[in-house]
Scaffold this active site. Structure first.
Site, PDB file in Angstrom:
ATOM      1  N   PRO A 100     -66.508 -18.784  50.607  1.00 54.34           N
ATOM      2  CA  PRO A 100     -67.830 -18.228  50.952  1.00 54.34           C
ATOM      3  C   PRO A 100     -68.490 -17.574  49.747  1.00 54.34           C
ATOM      4  O   PRO A 100     -67.831 -16.937  48.925  1.00 54.34           O
ATOM      5  CB  PRO A 100     -67.495 -17.184  52.036  1.00 54.34           C
ATOM      6  CG  PRO A 100     -66.159 -17.581  52.572  1.00 54.34           C
ATOM      7  CD  PRO A 100     -65.427 -18.223  51.437  1.00 54.34           C
TER       8      PRO A 100
ATOM      9  N   HIS B 209     -48.567   8.166  42.126  1.00 50.19           N
ATOM     10  CA  HIS B 209     -48.496   6.778  42.604  1.00 50.19           C
ATOM     11  C   HIS B 209     -49.347   5.862  41.719  1.00 50.19           C
ATOM     12  O   HIS B 209     -48.869   4.816  41.244  1.00 50.19           O
ATOM     13  CB  HIS B 209     -48.979   6.718  44.052  1.00 50.19           C
ATOM     14  CG  HIS B 209     -48.936   5.349  44.647  1.00 50.19           C
ATOM     15  ND1 HIS B 209     -47.948   4.926  45.494  1.00 50.19           N
ATOM     16  CD2 HIS B 209     -49.780   4.282  44.504  1.00 50.19           C
ATOM     17  CE1 HIS B 209     -48.174   3.663  45.846  1.00 50.19           C
ATOM     18  NE2 HIS B 209     -49.284   3.256  45.265  1.00 50.19           N
ATOM     19  N   GLU B 210     -50.604   6.234  41.478  1.00 47.73           N
ATOM     20  CA  GLU B 210     -51.489   5.393  40.670  1.00 47.73           C
ATOM     21  C   GLU B 210     -51.051   5.367  39.209  1.00 47.73           C
ATOM     22  O   GLU B 210     -51.194   4.344  38.530  1.00 47.73           O
ATOM     23  CB  GLU B 210     -52.939   5.891  40.782  1.00 47.73           C
ATOM     24  CG  GLU B 210     -53.511   5.858  42.188  1.00 47.73           C
ATOM     25  CD  GLU B 210     -53.470   4.481  42.820  1.00 47.73           C
ATOM     26  OE1 GLU B 210     -53.503   3.471  42.081  1.00 47.73           O
ATOM     27  OE2 GLU B 210     -53.389   4.401  44.060  1.00 47.73           O
TER      28      GLU B 210
ATOM     29  N   LYS C 265     -72.926 -22.912  47.934  1.00 48.11           N
ATOM     30  CA  LYS C 265     -73.036 -24.241  48.557  1.00 48.11           C
ATOM     31  C   LYS C 265     -74.430 -24.435  49.160  1.00 48.11           C
ATOM     32  O   LYS C 265     -75.079 -25.456  48.924  1.00 48.11           O
ATOM     33  CB  LYS C 265     -71.945 -24.397  49.625  1.00 48.11           C
ATOM     34  CG  LYS C 265     -70.533 -24.304  49.088  1.00 48.11           C
ATOM     35  CD  LYS C 265     -69.502 -24.543  50.159  1.00 48.11           C
ATOM     36  CE  LYS C 265     -69.511 -23.452  51.214  1.00 48.11           C
ATOM     37  NZ  LYS C 265     -69.122 -22.132  50.662  1.00 48.11           N
ATOM     38  N   THR C 266     -74.883 -23.476  49.942  1.00 51.24           N
ATOM     39  CA  THR C 266     -76.211 -23.582  50.547  1.00 51.24           C
ATOM     40  C   THR C 266     -77.297 -23.535  49.481  1.00 51.24           C
ATOM     41  O   THR C 266     -78.305 -24.246  49.574  1.00 51.24           O
ATOM     42  CB  THR C 266     -76.414 -22.449  51.563  1.00 51.24           C
ATOM     43  OG1 THR C 266     -75.364 -22.495  52.540  1.00 51.24           O
ATOM     44  CG2 THR C 266     -77.749 -22.580  52.268  1.00 51.24           C
TER      45      THR C 266
ATOM     46  N   ASP D  15     -49.203  -2.413  48.813  1.00 56.32           N
ATOM     47  CA  ASP D  15     -48.487  -2.950  47.650  1.00 56.32           C
ATOM     48  C   ASP D  15     -47.287  -3.782  48.095  1.00 56.32           C
ATOM     49  O   ASP D  15     -47.049  -4.881  47.578  1.00 56.32           O
ATOM     50  CB  ASP D  15     -48.013  -1.803  46.751  1.00 56.32           C
ATOM     51  CG  ASP D  15     -49.174  -0.992  46.199  1.00 56.32           C
ATOM     52  OD1 ASP D  15     -50.260  -1.571  46.041  1.00 56.32           O
ATOM     53  OD2 ASP D  15     -48.986   0.208  45.942  1.00 56.32           O
TER      54      ASP D  15
ATOM     55  N   HIS E 175     -48.564   2.608  38.642  1.00 55.60           N
ATOM     56  CA  HIS E 175     -49.180   1.294  38.430  1.00 55.60           C
ATOM     57  C   HIS E 175     -49.690   1.161  36.997  1.00 55.60           C
ATOM     58  O   HIS E 175     -49.563   0.090  36.379  1.00 55.60           O
ATOM     59  CB  HIS E 175     -50.345   1.097  39.407  1.00 55.60           C
ATOM     60  CG  HIS E 175     -49.917   0.910  40.830  1.00 55.60           C
ATOM     61  ND1 HIS E 175     -49.073  -0.095  41.232  1.00 55.60           N
ATOM     62  CD2 HIS E 175     -50.226   1.611  41.961  1.00 55.60           C
ATOM     63  CE1 HIS E 175     -48.880  -0.018  42.546  1.00 55.60           C
ATOM     64  NE2 HIS E 175     -49.575   1.017  43.008  1.00 55.60           N
TER      65      HIS E 175
ATOM     66  N   THR F 105     -70.057 -18.981  47.170  1.00 52.12           N
ATOM     67  CA  THR F 105     -70.000 -19.656  45.875  1.00 52.12           C
ATOM     68  C   THR F 105     -71.261 -20.467  45.580  1.00 52.12           C
ATOM     69  O   THR F 105     -71.371 -21.014  44.481  1.00 52.12           O
ATOM     70  CB  THR F 105     -68.776 -20.582  45.811  1.00 52.12           C
ATOM     71  OG1 THR F 105     -68.749 -21.419  46.977  1.00 52.12           O
ATOM     72  CG2 THR F 105     -67.496 -19.777  45.749  1.00 52.12           C
TER      73      THR F 105
END
Length: 647
Positions: free
Chosen positions: A210, A430-431, A214-215, A506, A434, A212
């Site tokens: 969706p 936590h972040e 097309k229409t 995660d 990462h 991208t």
């Protein structure tokens, strides 16, 4: 078309004339069939004294010195009345009123009905008004396309508004435009193809995710082609009643044949083109009949030369195989997500009517938005423009662009959401986990931004983008990706001696990748075998009825291999974070203080062990320019001042 409308209007007028004639016959037949009994005044008085009178009506007669009385008696049928004439006398009227009071029958008076004009006004005119009103209603329905009786008529719109739509307005789809360019050339000069013995495809199917384009590509084809263009959605064919969709397909092709050569664009064709005879309880009769008619019209015994169909879908796996065979949709054009170069071209199209500062570069935005569709990129610039207006700025800066990207990816920031210091510390660690894995793993993605400001369902997130866009993932890259997902959980275990539910997404993503490595990619000790297929039942869903080509024993081995990959990545994440524990805490503390860190700030932290100095504000820049004696500094922008001051 105009000739057909005139013919329909003439036929409708004939029907109304016939209808009016029938009503007039019924009206006059009822009037002529009425039985009237003539009475004398004495007979009327006797009947009144015997209480036989039910009601009477007294009407004065024009130019005559008497009254006409009509009424009904108890023993009369519905079509019987009596009538008599009395002199114009107050004494006679008083006698009648006394009889009415004594024997209780109704007396009404009315205007003169004896004249021709009175008869017309009270009898024929209301009927003619009713006929005229009905004629106006039905004529209006005809002018509006006869919507009350168009169940089987096609809803395809002829030549919809495609102003400004051409190939120049479609950016980033170079190969796709070349594929559909042949259709335009064939419609303009078919002899060139016929001379070579080439047959142009009857149907072109645009396939892709969706958003991208097309229409948009189909609109561009309509704008480039100087031929009639019909537009319809797949859902416009399907109705409650069986046979209506098939009738609409027939009507659409009949109209197209009259205007050939022409183009027909069917958007979301999967609404009508799903596989037949599938799903629980059988298929949908109306949809399947509609599909059968579409298949016949595209390539059956009839000839549809000059009619080219373009259809769009993002679910080609559910389409009926008969729809995709040669002779129907001969060609499938893949409209994929744009790469960095295509994203920059798309951004240029959407940036034409927007004002940016000099610091904004579309190439940088394109590099920061891998996986974004054309619709996503348009939304990023629109969100940025809205933020600039909200902040009373004269131009869009990179701050608004960054916020726009974050809004599209994770939703608006919830700056008013209060979280405890304990939760804030946990999210920061936590972040930071990462970030550490993104910095230290060889095949990891670059960390472009990390924040602990809540957005959407996430309490914080790290924006990690690939160093360069690739289309094939290796085993080591997938293992590093899983290890990166495990960074947050590993950091919590090491520094907080506890784990939270914050890593659930995660773990979900890491498990999906590990399972695909085992069952689809053959990247485990089970060998190069595809054990699961991602194509499920059309109506039950892809994952609910996933195809499994293995026994229960192999299923246990698959679970063991998935667990092995996850545990290996988890241990590796723990080792990397433990080795860089000091950097982890430095990034976490910086996050708690500043809430958001950019790529440059993270790299500076990793190299120097401290945050870079804050950028000078516009006021501070002007003060420095004044000290250095720079002329005209008061009228300079922030970028111009930085350039003059060499900052």
């Amino acid at each position: 078309m105009k000739k057909n409308n005139n013919q329909n209007r003439a036929n409708l007028f004939s029907y109304f004339l016939f209808f009016a004639f029938i009503l007039l016959v019924i009206y006059f037949y009822g009037t002529m069939n009425r039985q009237v009994h003539q009475l004398t005044f004495n007979e009327f008085v006797v009947a009144a004294e015997n209480s036989e009178i039910e009601e009477i009506t007294i009407s004065p007669r024009s130019n005559v010195a008497n009254y006409r009385i009509t009424g009904t008696k108890e023993n009369y049928e519905s079509n019987e009345i009596f009538s008599l004439t009395i002199p114009l006398s107050d004494r006679t009227l008083d006698r009648i009123m006394d009889l009415a009071d004594e024997h209780e029958f109704a007396v009404t008076t009315s205007a003169d009905r004896s004249g021709i004009m009175a008869a017309l006004l009270t009898g024929i005119l209301p009927l003619m008004i009713m006929i005229g009103l009905l004629f106006w209603i039905f004529t209006r329905q005809l002018n509006n396309g006869n919507k009350s009786f168009d169940f089987g008529k096609s809803k395809a719109k002829l030549n919809p508004d495609t102003e400004g739509a051409n190939f120049n307005s479609v950016a980033g789809l170079t190969e796709e435009k070349e594929e559909v360019q042949e259709l335009i050339d064939f419609l303009k000069s078919p002899k060139k193809f016929q001379k070579m013995g080439a047959r142009i495809p009857k149907g072109v199917l645009l396939v892709g995710p969706p958003g991208t384009g097309k229409t948009l590509l189909a609109k561009a084809v309509a704008g480039e082609a100087n031929v009639p263009f019909y537009f319809i959605s797949g859902s416009d064919f399907v109705e409650l009643f069986v046979g209506i969709g098939a009738s609409r397909v027939r009507d659409m092709f009949q109209q197209a044949k009259q205007n050939a050569p022409c183009l027909i664009f069917i958007d979301e064709i999967d609404a009508v083109g799903r596989q037949r005879g599938t799903g629980l309880g059988g298929g949908h009769d109306e949809r399947e009949q509609t599909l059968n008619q579409l298949l016949t019209e595209m390539d059956g015994f009839g000839s549809n030369s000059g009619i080219i169909i373009i259809a769009a879908t993002n679910r080609p796996d559910v389409l009926d195989p008969a729809l995709l065979r040669p002779g129907r949709f001969d060609r499938q054009v893949m409209v994929n997500l744009p790469d960095a170069k295509a994203r920059e071209q798309i951004l240029k199209v959407h940036a034409k009517n927007k004002i940016f500062t000099k610091t904004v570069t579309l190439k940088h935005i394109a590099a920061r938005t891998p996986g974004f569709s054309g619709a996503d990129l348009e939304n990023v610039l629109n969100e940025s423009a809205l933020l600039a207006v909200r902040r009373n700025k004269e131009a869009i800066s990179m701050k608004e662009i960054d916020e726009g990207i974050d809004r599209v990816m994770a939703g608006p920031a919830k700056v008013t959401k209060k979280i405890t210091d304990k939760e804030k510390n946990r999210v920061a660690i936590h972040e930071a986990g990462h970030v550490i894995l993104g910095l230290k793993l060889e095949n990891a993605k670059d960390v472009h931004k990390v924040t602990i400001i809540p957005r959407g369902h996430a309490m914080g997130y790290a924006l990690m983008l690939p160093k360069e866009e690739t289309y094939i993932a290796t085993k080591k890259e997938l293992e590093d990706m899983i290890t990166g997902y495990m960074g947050g959980r590993a950091a919590e275990e090491l520094k907080l001696d506890d784990i939270s539910a914050g890593a659930h997404n995660d773990i979900e993503e890491a498990t999906k990748i590990a399972r695909r490595m085992v069952t689809e990619f053959g990247m485990s000790d089970l060998g190069p075998m595809q054990l699961e297929s991602r194509q499920g039942d059309v109506f039950l869903g892809r994952d609910y009825n996933k195809t499994k080509n293995f026994s229960d024993t192999v299923a246990f081995e698959i679970d063991q291999e998935v667990r092995k990959i996850i545990e290996k990545s988890h241990k590796r994440a723990l080792q990397v974070i433990k080795k860089n524990e000091n950097l982890l805490m430095l990034i976490a503390e910086s996050l708690i203080k500043h809430e958001t860190l950019t790529k440059e700030q993270i790299e500076y932290l990793a190299e120097h062990g401290e945050m870079p100095k804050a950028e000078m504000t516009l006021k501070e820049l002007k003060a420095m320019a004044k000290e250095k004696g720079i002329k005209g500094y008061t009228k300079m922008t922030e970028d111009e001042l930085r350039k003059e001051l060499d900052i």
